[in-house]
Design an enzyme around this catalytic site. Structure first.
Site, PDB file in Angstrom:
ATOM      1  N   CYS A 279       0.832  -1.200   0.000  1.00  0.00           N
ATOM      2  CA  CYS A 279       0.000   0.000   0.000  1.00  0.00           C
ATOM      3  C   CYS A 279       0.871   1.255   0.000  1.00  0.00           C
ATOM      4  O   CYS A 279       1.749   1.403   0.850  1.00  0.00           O
ATOM      5  CB  CYS A 279      -0.919   0.012   1.226  1.00  0.00           C
ATOM      6  SG  CYS A 279      -1.996   1.457   1.281  1.00  0.00           S
TER       7      CYS A 279
ATOM      8  N   GLY B 112      -7.716  -5.328  -9.298  1.00  0.00           N
ATOM      9  CA  GLY B 112      -8.161  -4.374  -8.293  1.00  0.00           C
ATOM     10  C   GLY B 112      -9.154  -3.369  -8.827  1.00  0.00           C
ATOM     11  O   GLY B 112     -10.343  -3.639  -8.962  1.00  0.00           O
TER      12      GLY B 112
END
Length: 328
Positions: A100, A224
């Site tokens: 992330c 995603g």
């Protein structure tokens, strides 16, 4: 394709996304063809586990095997504790977040910020693998910045320490989500380790899925942002990878049915107040490509009851299916 004892039905996995891959969306993507759906990340710090957000993230009721839960943090002992807790809550695979790029995550020395500290990475991987008796996987980026790509080093370390699968996003930490993802680094990593490798980043069409698999020789793909508002992308990609042919896109009627089912699940899972708020962003994604979607979304975002949302979406797709001008 296999992770530990779990054999996946195809090469397509829903990537973990904070604020997106909640239980309703994971279940939907599984129905639409995803072989596995990874939960949005659970913060390793125990003081957050009692919050409403964490309670929702720890709810896996009705989810099919395998249930993969991503954890995030920067302290080995805390991450080990989080892994144990999540296993007790029903997780069957623990995924460690070192990918992330968000500042609020990296500023806590977590996520992709960890790639700067390889000894700490090793300590975290060992602590988590030793803490649980279920498979542990890892999500990383190609490196910290374009001058410091250490994905191969991290990958070798991960395999040596017992990580059972590795996902790599084809950007560095400093890239964020800008520019194009690159897949050469993922291909290099694949040549250096024997555990399954999953490629991630900008995989948004069946053709791109085939290209990335061919280019990297990866075992699978993490999908995603391309699944936001388009959960049927999994069945489209799976069909193309198996046959080389395209599925017909879903009809307006089917899209309406999928969206209405999604809204019902959001309202039920979160309750009306929170569910209606969360539904707004999903509706925005579903209608992003619609000619009149922008005006419709502006009005939809003013609705504050589940009944109003359901009725409005029902009417919208009825008119769309009948070929009427939505703007009229």
């Amino acid at each position: 394709m296999q992770i530990g004892p779990y054999k996946l039905k195809n090469q397509l996995i829903l990537a973990p996304m904070a604020g997106v891959t909640d239980r309703p969306f994971r279940l939907l993507c599984r129905r639409m063809g995803a072989a596995m759906a990874v939960s949005e990340m659970v913060i390793a710090d125990p003081k957050f586990w009692g919050t409403r957000k964490s309670k929702h993230r720890l709810d896996h009721t009705g989810e099919p095997d395998p249930r993969s839960v991503q954890i995030a943090g920067g302290e080995p002992e805390m991450l080990a504790l989080a892994a144990k807790m999540n296993q007790e809550q029903g997780a069957q695979i623990i995924d460690i977040n070192m990918g992330c790029p968000a500042k609020k995550v990296c500023n806590r020395a977590a996520g992709s910020a960890l790639l700067k500290d390889e000894p700490l990475v090793a300590s975290i991987l060992k602590a988590v693998v030793d803490a649980v008796d279920i498979p542990v996987t890892l999500k990383i980026r190609t490196g910290w910045d374009t001058d410091h790509k250490n994905a191969i080093t991290i990958a070798r370390m991960a395999e040596d320490l017992g990580i059972q699968a590795l996902a790599i996003h084809g950007r560095t930490r400093t890239c964020g989500y800008s520019g194009d993802a690159e897949y050469d680094t993922i291909a290099e990593v694949k040549q250096h380790i024997s555990i399954p490798v999953f490629a991630n980043g900008d995989i948004n069409t069946p053709e791109k899925a085939q290209f990335v698999l061919n280019h990297t020789q990866a075992d699978g793909l993490l999908i995603g942002r391309a699944a936001q508002g388009r959960p049927w992308i999994f069945r489209e990609m799976d069909h193309f990878l198996k046959t080389g042919e395209h599925l017909n896109p879903p009809s307006a009627s089917e899209v309406g049915e999928i969206l209405l089912s999604h809204l019902h699940e959001l309202h039920h899972f979160y309750g009306e107040l929170m569910g209606t708020r969360i539904a707004r962003k999903h509706v925005g994604w579903y209608l992003k490509s619609h000619k009149d979607g922008s005006d419709f979304r502006q009005n939809f975002n003013k609705l504050d009851s589940a009944q109003q949302q359901i009725a409005t979406i029902t009417k919208y797709f009825e008119r769309l299916s009948n070929g009427e001008d939505i703007a009229a």
